[in-house]
Design a protein around this motif. Structure first.
Motif, PDB file in Angstrom:
ATOM      1  N   PHE A   1       0.840  -1.147   0.006  1.00 26.04           N
ATOM      2  CA  PHE A   1      -0.268   0.084   0.025  1.00 26.04           C
ATOM      3  C   PHE A   1       0.940   1.327   0.100  1.00 26.04           C
ATOM      4  O   PHE A   1       0.524   2.358  -0.697  1.00 26.04           O
ATOM      5  N   TYR A   2       1.955   1.211   0.647  1.00 31.62           N
ATOM      6  CA  TYR A   2       2.829   2.380   0.826  1.00 31.62           C
ATOM      7  C   TYR A   2       4.120   2.550  -0.168  1.00 31.62           C
ATOM      8  O   TYR A   2       4.648   3.681  -0.233  1.00 31.62           O
ATOM      9  N   PHE A   3       4.201   1.371  -1.170  1.00 31.26           N
ATOM     10  CA  PHE A   3       5.195   1.617  -2.026  1.00 31.26           C
ATOM     11  C   PHE A   3       4.764   2.326  -3.436  1.00 31.26           C
ATOM     12  O   PHE A   3       5.594   2.784  -4.007  1.00 31.26           O
ATOM     13  N   LYS A   4       3.675   1.815  -3.935  1.00 30.09           N
ATOM     14  CA  LYS A   4       3.247   2.240  -5.201  1.00 30.09           C
ATOM     15  C   LYS A   4       1.713   2.269  -5.247  1.00 30.09           C
ATOM     16  O   LYS A   4       1.224   1.593  -4.636  1.00 30.09           O
ATOM     17  N   PRO A   5       1.214   3.024  -6.281  1.00 26.56           N
ATOM     18  CA  PRO A   5      -0.385   3.100  -6.403  1.00 26.56           C
ATOM     19  C   PRO A   5      -0.612   1.652  -6.820  1.00 26.56           C
ATOM     20  O   PRO A   5      -0.150   1.010  -7.621  1.00 26.56           O
ATOM     21  N   LEU A   6      -2.090   1.390  -6.587  1.00 23.73           N
ATOM     22  CA  LEU A   6      -2.825  -0.004  -6.795  1.00 23.73           C
ATOM     23  C   LEU A   6      -3.000  -0.142  -8.367  1.00 23.73           C
ATOM     24  O   LEU A   6      -3.224   0.873  -9.067  1.00 23.73           O
ATOM     25  N   THR A   7      -2.594  -1.100  -8.854  1.00 24.64           N
ATOM     26  CA  THR A   7      -3.190  -1.601 -10.109  1.00 24.64           C
ATOM     27  C   THR A   7      -4.937  -1.770 -10.166  1.00 24.64           C
ATOM     28  O   THR A   7      -5.427  -2.220  -9.107  1.00 24.64           O
ATOM     29  N   GLN A   8      -5.287  -1.986 -11.206  1.00 24.84           N
ATOM     30  CA  GLN A   8      -6.665  -2.049 -11.549  1.00 24.84           C
ATOM     31  C   GLN A   8      -7.015  -3.394 -10.970  1.00 24.84           C
ATOM     32  O   GLN A   8      -7.927  -3.723 -10.251  1.00 24.84           O
ATOM     33  N   GLU A   9      -6.218  -4.337 -11.164  1.00 21.75           N
ATOM     34  CA  GLU A   9      -6.441  -5.644 -11.073  1.00 21.75           C
ATOM     35  C   GLU A   9      -6.421  -5.682  -9.318  1.00 21.75           C
ATOM     36  O   GLU A   9      -7.090  -6.570  -8.539  1.00 21.75           O
ATOM     37  N   GLN A  10      -5.586  -5.421  -8.568  1.00 22.28           N
ATOM     38  CA  GLN A  10      -5.495  -5.195  -7.249  1.00 22.28           C
ATOM     39  C   GLN A  10      -6.687  -4.452  -6.712  1.00 22.28           C
ATOM     40  O   GLN A  10      -7.439  -4.924  -5.616  1.00 22.28           O
TER      41      GLN A  10
END
Length: 240
Positions: A33-42
């Motif tokens: 959650f804190y490393f990079k934005p979420l993908t659509q799949e996530q």
């Protein structure tokens, strides 16, 4: 052929291993959650997940999962972009509140200068090195929250491996002590390297965050860290 019955000790050990495996997966999820934005799949996967069993009666966890669930229930074609902007504005440091950014580094909140790569980074580096770990992406300081949460996942995994080996190794006592050592390391790391700055970071981030989703993430992280301290104490007592 009848199944061999397990002794209470064996059953207890299996339960501990399951708890440790669950901790590993949970910390890895938090780190993401804190490393990079979420993908659509996530996003789609999370929207279809029932988080009822994750709350465990901890108020912050319950509130956090409620925030995430309600936010994703109303997701649309613009949700991924909205979350990406929120991530970049807050955790990515693109926006500031009264001159301060909510980048998730211990040094920013624990050092007088409020700068990156101060003494807290060196302290975390020493802990990683002592456990034969290092951050592969040298462009990001070691005291980034995602790396610190991932460290807790590794410690949980190593404790589980030690308990599995304890049943087959001749040096069973050594493996049991290894599991205890990894749990103690985790407890100390949460108390000394994350909790001293997480609340201040969370309070600042909440002034920048626009979505209910990331407010939920902050609540879940805080609640889980506090709950995990008790979980570790319980496991250490069991292993004693």
């Amino acid at each position: 052929m009848s199944k061999k019955s397990e002794t209470p000790k064996e059953t207890s050990k299996e339960v501990l291993i399951q708890v440790l495996e669950g901790r590993r997966e949970f910390y890895l999820a938090l780190a993401g959650f804190y490393f990079k934005p979420l993908t659509q799949e996530q996003i789609d996967t999370m929207a279809q997940t029932d988080y009822t069993d994750f709350a465990s009666g901890e108020p912050l966890l319950e509130d956090g999962f409620n925030d995430i669930t309600r936010y994703l229930r109303k997701r649309n074609t613009g949700t991924r972009q909205m979350l990406a902007v929120d991530f970049t504005s807050s955790f990515g440091g693109a926006q500031a509140y009264e001159g301060r950014t909510a980048v998730p580094y211990a040094s920013v909140f624990l050092s007088e200068e409020g700068l990156l790569s101060q003494q807290p980074r060196a302290d975390v580096f020493k802990v990683f090195a002592r456990n034969l770990l290092r951050v592969t992406d040298t462009s990001i300081p070691d005291d980034h929250l995602s790396f610190m949460l991932e460290f807790l996942a590794v410690m949980s995994d190593r404790a589980a491996e030690a308990l599995r080996a304890e049943a087959v190794e001749e040096s069973a006592g050594d493996m049991l002590e290894e599991a205890r050592t990894r749990l103690k390391e985790s407890h100390d790391f949460i108390e000394n390297h994350i909790l001293p700055w997480f609340k201040e970071f969370s309070d600042l981030a909440n002034k920048l965050i626009e979505t209910r989703f990331y407010r939920g993430v902050l609540k879940i992280t805080a609640g889980y860290l506090l709950m995990d301290l008790q979980t570790i104490d319980d496991m250490l007592e069991e292993l004693s």
